[in-house]
Design a protein around this motif. Structure first.
Motif, PDB file in Angstrom:
ATOM      1  N   LEU A   1     -47.913  52.309  55.904  1.00  0.00           N
ATOM      2  CA  LEU A   1     -46.694  53.105  55.733  1.00  0.00           C
ATOM      3  C   LEU A   1     -47.026  54.564  56.009  1.00  0.00           C
ATOM      4  CD1 LEU A   1     -43.814  53.834  54.574  1.00  0.00           C
ATOM      5  CD2 LEU A   1     -44.931  53.923  52.320  1.00  0.00           C
ATOM      6  N   ALA A   2     -46.175  55.233  56.777  1.00  0.00           N
ATOM      7  CA  ALA A   2     -46.368  56.659  57.047  1.00  0.00           C
ATOM      8  C   ALA A   2     -45.015  57.291  57.339  1.00  0.00           C
ATOM      9  CB  ALA A   2     -47.322  56.867  58.223  1.00  0.00           C
ATOM     10  N   ALA A   3     -44.974  58.612  57.312  1.00  0.00           N
ATOM     11  CA  ALA A   3     -43.742  59.334  57.622  1.00  0.00           C
ATOM     12  C   ALA A   3     -44.105  60.667  58.266  1.00  0.00           C
ATOM     13  CB  ALA A   3     -42.913  59.564  56.361  1.00  0.00           C
TER      14      ALA A   3
ATOM     15  N   GLY B   1     -34.186  63.943  58.898  1.00  0.00           N
ATOM     16  CA  GLY B   1     -35.161  64.571  59.785  1.00  0.00           C
ATOM     17  C   GLY B   1     -36.545  63.978  59.685  1.00  0.00           C
ATOM     18  N   VAL B   2     -36.651  62.800  59.078  1.00  0.00           N
ATOM     19  CA  VAL B   2     -37.951  62.148  58.889  1.00  0.00           C
ATOM     20  C   VAL B   2     -37.966  60.801  59.599  1.00  0.00           C
ATOM     21  CG1 VAL B   2     -39.546  61.163  57.195  1.00  0.00           C
ATOM     22  CG2 VAL B   2     -38.347  63.295  56.683  1.00  0.00           C
ATOM     23  N   LEU B   3     -39.101  60.495  60.230  1.00  0.00           N
ATOM     24  CA  LEU B   3     -39.281  59.213  60.902  1.00  0.00           C
ATOM     25  C   LEU B   3     -40.277  58.390  60.087  1.00  0.00           C
ATOM     26  CD1 LEU B   3     -38.189  57.937  63.521  1.00  0.00           C
ATOM     27  CD2 LEU B   3     -40.317  58.654  64.644  1.00  0.00           C
ATOM     28  N   ILE B   4     -39.803  57.271  59.542  1.00  0.00           N
ATOM     29  CA  ILE B   4     -40.632  56.391  58.712  1.00  0.00           C
ATOM     30  C   ILE B   4     -41.197  55.276  59.582  1.00  0.00           C
ATOM     31  CG2 ILE B   4     -40.700  54.971  56.628  1.00  0.00           C
ATOM     32  CD1 ILE B   4     -37.957  56.226  55.917  1.00  0.00           C
ATOM     33  N   SER B   5     -42.474  54.959  59.405  1.00  0.00           N
ATOM     34  CA  SER B   5     -43.082  53.863  60.153  1.00  0.00           C
ATOM     35  C   SER B   5     -43.734  52.867  59.198  1.00  0.00           C
ATOM     36  CB  SER B   5     -44.130  54.391  61.136  1.00  0.00           C
ATOM     37  OG  SER B   5     -45.216  54.978  60.451  1.00  0.00           O
ATOM     38  N   VAL B   6     -43.523  51.590  59.477  1.00  0.00           N
ATOM     39  CA  VAL B   6     -44.147  50.504  58.718  1.00  0.00           C
ATOM     40  C   VAL B   6     -44.659  49.497  59.735  1.00  0.00           C
ATOM     41  CG1 VAL B   6     -43.827  48.656  57.042  1.00  0.00           C
ATOM     42  CG2 VAL B   6     -42.611  50.820  56.743  1.00  0.00           C
TER      43      VAL B   6
ATOM     44  N   TRP C   1     -50.695  61.685  49.963  1.00  0.00           N
ATOM     45  CA  TRP C   1     -49.820  60.614  49.472  1.00  0.00           C
ATOM     46  C   TRP C   1     -48.758  60.209  50.491  1.00  0.00           C
ATOM     47  CZ3 TRP C   1     -48.642  63.142  44.059  1.00  0.00           C
ATOM     48  CH2 TRP C   1     -49.825  63.176  43.304  1.00  0.00           C
ATOM     49  N   VAL C   2     -48.850  60.693  51.712  1.00  0.00           N
ATOM     50  CA  VAL C   2     -47.854  60.375  52.739  1.00  0.00           C
ATOM     51  C   VAL C   2     -48.173  59.044  53.415  1.00  0.00           C
ATOM     52  CG1 VAL C   2     -46.879  61.107  54.957  1.00  0.00           C
ATOM     53  CG2 VAL C   2     -47.281  62.792  53.139  1.00  0.00           C
ATOM     54  N   VAL C   3     -49.452  58.792  53.680  1.00  0.00           N
ATOM     55  CA  VAL C   3     -49.888  57.566  54.347  1.00  0.00           C
ATOM     56  C   VAL C   3     -50.395  56.588  53.295  1.00  0.00           C
ATOM     57  CG1 VAL C   3     -51.463  56.562  56.030  1.00  0.00           C
ATOM     58  CG2 VAL C   3     -50.513  58.848  56.415  1.00  0.00           C
TER      59      VAL C   3
END
Length: 209
Positions: free
Chosen positions: A108-110, A169-174, A85-87
């Motif tokens: 979306l990913a993290a 401490g998390v890098l979110i990408s869209v 469920w992360v991606v």
């Protein structure tokens, strides 16, 4: 025979009626008590089941709980997620303008980690990837990557772009192909939030909501 037998006989109908009423009331009380016990038992079973499901869900997401994010994109709908469920991927609501598969799909990913400067990042979205994208720092904790599909073999939007946002401490990408406007990606990454318990229940049972 007792001398007051007429009085005794006269009271007999009342005694019979009282006996009948007592039997009926006893039966009614028993029925009510049985109903209460059944309802209580059903409630306890349901409560126990809900507790088990909540525990199982918490155990399932525990390793990646901090990496499950939600975004709201008016022009897109969530189309699916990987097993963790992360991606997640988001498809356009209006597909009339789509010419090539996934050209308007948003990813979306993290990941855990921190990014202090541009460089060394891979731009990877549903439509393609670029191992050496250009990187621009837009502000504190916010980066914009641009790249292209190295060797496209079909007519397409070959440009790729992606936003990265540091959230603790998390890098979110869209990201997506450049068929999706830059501002759509920027707004989505800035509004990304952690999944709530209600979100997790929906992901676990999408047909039950």
């Amino acid at each position: 025979m007792p001398q007051n037998w007429p009085g005794i006989l006269g009271g007999l109908p009342y005694a019979l009626v009282a006996g009948v009423l007592m039997v009926r009331w006893t039966g009614l009380i028993s029925l009510v008590l049985s109903g209460v016990l059944v309802i209580g038992g059903v409630f306890l079973v349901q409560e126990s089941r809900a507790e088990r499901e909540a525990t199982a869900l918490a155990e399932r997401v525990a390793p990646v709980r901090d990496l499950i994010y939600m975004i709201d994109i008016p022009s897109h709908r969530e189309a699916g997620r990987d097993s963790s469920w992360v991606v997640a991927s988001f498809e356009p609501v209006d597909t009339s303008g789509v010419k090539v598969w996934q050209e308007r799909t948003i990813s979306l990913a993290a990941t855990r980690g921190t990014l202090s400067a541009c460089g060394g990042q891979t731009l990877a979205v549903a439509f393609g990837r670029d191992e050496e994208p250009a990187c621009l720092r837009e502000g504190p904790g916010l980066w914009y990557l641009t790249g292209k599909i190295p060797k496209p073999t079909w007519g397409c939007f070959c440009g790729l772009h992606q936003y990265l946002r540091q959230d603790g401490g998390v890098l979110i990408s869209v990201g997506a192909s450049d068929a999706v406007p830059r501002e759509v990606l920027r707004r989505a990454v800035l509004q990304a939030r952690h999944a709530t318990e209600a979100d997790l229940r929906r992901l676990a049972d999408p047909g039950g909501q």
